[in-house]
Scaffold this motif. Structure first.
Motif, PDB file in Angstrom:
ATOM      1  N   SER A 163       0.836  -1.205   0.000  1.00 28.52           N
ATOM      2  CA  SER A 163       0.000   0.000   0.000  1.00 28.52           C
ATOM      3  C   SER A 163       0.872   1.256   0.000  1.00 28.52           C
ATOM      4  O   SER A 163       1.985   1.257   0.531  1.00 28.52           O
ATOM      5  CB  SER A 163      -0.926   0.005   1.215  1.00 28.52           C
ATOM      6  OG  SER A 163      -0.217   0.356   2.382  1.00 28.52           O
ATOM      7  N   VAL A 164       0.328   2.310  -0.593  1.00 27.86           N
ATOM      8  CA  VAL A 164       1.032   3.594  -0.599  1.00 27.86           C
ATOM      9  C   VAL A 164       1.222   4.072   0.838  1.00 27.86           C
ATOM     10  O   VAL A 164       2.246   4.675   1.168  1.00 27.86           O
ATOM     11  CB  VAL A 164       0.255   4.637  -1.438  1.00 27.86           C
ATOM     12  CG1 VAL A 164       0.840   6.025  -1.277  1.00 27.86           C
ATOM     13  CG2 VAL A 164       0.256   4.238  -2.900  1.00 27.86           C
ATOM     14  N   ALA A 165       0.258   3.779   1.705  1.00 24.09           N
ATOM     15  CA  ALA A 165       0.371   4.192   3.108  1.00 24.09           C
ATOM     16  C   ALA A 165       1.599   3.574   3.774  1.00 24.09           C
ATOM     17  O   ALA A 165       2.285   4.241   4.543  1.00 24.09           O
ATOM     18  CB  ALA A 165      -0.897   3.831   3.876  1.00 24.09           C
ATOM     19  N   ASP A 166       1.877   2.293   3.480  1.00 24.59           N
ATOM     20  CA  ASP A 166       3.066   1.651   4.057  1.00 24.59           C
ATOM     21  C   ASP A 166       4.339   2.391   3.640  1.00 24.59           C
ATOM     22  O   ASP A 166       5.181   2.720   4.471  1.00 24.59           O
ATOM     23  CB  ASP A 166       3.176   0.189   3.611  1.00 24.59           C
ATOM     24  CG  ASP A 166       2.147  -0.715   4.238  1.00 24.59           C
ATOM     25  OD1 ASP A 166       1.532  -0.320   5.251  1.00 24.59           O
ATOM     26  OD2 ASP A 166       1.931  -1.819   3.699  1.00 24.59           O
ATOM     27  N   ALA A 167       4.466   2.652   2.345  1.00 23.47           N
ATOM     28  CA  ALA A 167       5.655   3.356   1.847  1.00 23.47           C
ATOM     29  C   ALA A 167       5.662   4.796   2.330  1.00 23.47           C
ATOM     30  O   ALA A 167       6.711   5.331   2.712  1.00 23.47           O
ATOM     31  CB  ALA A 167       5.692   3.296   0.322  1.00 23.47           C
ATOM     32  N   GLY A 168       4.504   5.447   2.354  1.00 19.63           N
ATOM     33  CA  GLY A 168       4.413   6.826   2.813  1.00 19.63           C
ATOM     34  C   GLY A 168       4.824   6.968   4.269  1.00 19.63           C
ATOM     35  O   GLY A 168       5.521   7.919   4.639  1.00 19.63           O
ATOM     36  N   GLN A 169       4.410   6.008   5.103  1.00 19.82           N
ATOM     37  CA  GLN A 169       4.803   6.045   6.518  1.00 19.82           C
ATOM     38  C   GLN A 169       6.319   5.917   6.672  1.00 19.82           C
ATOM     39  O   GLN A 169       6.912   6.565   7.544  1.00 19.82           O
ATOM     40  CB  GLN A 169       4.093   4.927   7.285  1.00 19.82           C
ATOM     41  CG  GLN A 169       2.627   5.204   7.491  1.00 19.82           C
ATOM     42  CD  GLN A 169       1.861   4.005   8.025  1.00 19.82           C
ATOM     43  OE1 GLN A 169       2.379   2.893   8.111  1.00 19.82           O
ATOM     44  NE2 GLN A 169       0.609   4.236   8.383  1.00 19.82           N
ATOM     45  N   GLN A 170       6.935   5.115   5.817  1.00 17.56           N
ATOM     46  CA  GLN A 170       8.394   4.981   5.878  1.00 17.56           C
ATOM     47  C   GLN A 170       9.077   6.293   5.508  1.00 17.56           C
ATOM     48  O   GLN A 170      10.068   6.691   6.138  1.00 17.56           O
ATOM     49  CB  GLN A 170       8.867   3.863   4.947  1.00 17.56           C
ATOM     50  CG  GLN A 170       8.472   2.475   5.398  1.00 17.56           C
ATOM     51  CD  GLN A 170       8.880   1.439   4.374  1.00 17.56           C
ATOM     52  OE1 GLN A 170      10.065   1.273   4.093  1.00 17.56           O
ATOM     53  NE2 GLN A 170       7.904   0.750   3.805  1.00 17.56           N
ATOM     54  N   LEU A 171       8.552   6.980   4.497  1.00 19.03           N
ATOM     55  CA  LEU A 171       9.128   8.266   4.105  1.00 19.03           C
ATOM     56  C   LEU A 171       8.935   9.294   5.221  1.00 19.03           C
ATOM     57  O   LEU A 171       9.867  10.035   5.560  1.00 19.03           O
ATOM     58  CB  LEU A 171       8.527   8.765   2.789  1.00 19.03           C
ATOM     59  CG  LEU A 171       9.073  10.098   2.270  1.00 19.03           C
ATOM     60  CD1 LEU A 171      10.598  10.070   2.113  1.00 19.03           C
ATOM     61  CD2 LEU A 171       8.396  10.475   0.955  1.00 19.03           C
ATOM     62  N   VAL A 172       7.755   9.331   5.816  1.00 21.57           N
ATOM     63  CA  VAL A 172       7.496  10.247   6.927  1.00 21.57           C
ATOM     64  C   VAL A 172       8.471   9.981   8.071  1.00 21.57           C
ATOM     65  O   VAL A 172       9.069  10.913   8.631  1.00 21.57           O
ATOM     66  CB  VAL A 172       6.025  10.132   7.403  1.00 21.57           C
ATOM     67  CG1 VAL A 172       5.830  10.800   8.757  1.00 21.57           C
ATOM     68  CG2 VAL A 172       5.079  10.726   6.370  1.00 21.57           C
TER      69      VAL A 172
END
Length: 187
Positions: A163-172
């Motif tokens: 999910s984009v959320a998984d990758a987005g959380q890593q970037l955050v």
């Protein structure tokens, strides 16, 4: 106090725009992290996060010194407005949707960090085909081009396979960690 440029790079179809948009939405109230909009000599398409400029406009911006960063890839010119450069000396992180080819030339810069967004080759192929922006031979070229960047190492690699959320959380999490790292201790 000095901030950093954070170049987010990866293969076409890896989901850089989506991951960055997710992170930007979740960090919009976080001071000290700025997401730069890039200018591209290409029309805006669905899921593209850039400002379209003509080749002539780009050349004028270049000549006027109005670009902090510029590079060329896939037959287009890309640039980041010079106004973003004022944030780095203030201690801010300026996040840029960059190019792997351009990032190679930045390897020795102490004010630059590289984040790579990755996905496996089959997933990249499926995403590029679904996107429908490129002809089949262009998709094949984009997939083949990835081999030349196999040795490029980032300061952070995010696998955007689910999910984009998984990758987005890593970037955050990475950006928040950098923010803490670059902060000047209070006296």
């Amino acid at each position: 106090m000095s901030g950093l440029w954070v170049f987010v790079c990866g293969a076409s179809g890896a989901g850089k725009d989506s991951v960055m948009a997710w992170a930007a939405a979740h960090l919009q109230s976080s001071p000290g992290i700025v997401f730069a909009r890039r200018m591209v000599t290409r029309a805006v398409h669905a899921a593209s996060e850039h400002d379209a400029v003509t080749s002539e406009q780009f050349a004028q911006l270049q000549a006027a010194g109005a670009l902090a960063w510029q590079w060329h890839a896939h037959g287009f010119s890309y640039g980041i407005a010079a106004r973003y450069a004022q944030h780095v000396p203030r201690g801010d992180l300026v996040v840029v949707n960059g190019s792997r080819e351009h990032a190679i030339a930045l390897a020795d810069r102490t004010d630059v960090r590289l984040v790579q967004i990755a996905a496996d080759a089959q997933e990249l192929l499926l995403r590029l085909q679904r996107r429908g922006r490129d002809a089949p031979h262009e998709v094949a070229h984009r997939i083949a081009r990835n081999r030349q960047f196999a040795e490029l190492r980032g300061d952070c690699t995010i696998v955007n396979q689910h999910s984009v959320a998984d990758a987005g959380q890593q970037l955050v999490a990475y950006l928040n960690g950098l923010k803490i790292e670059t902060a000047v201790p209070m006296r």
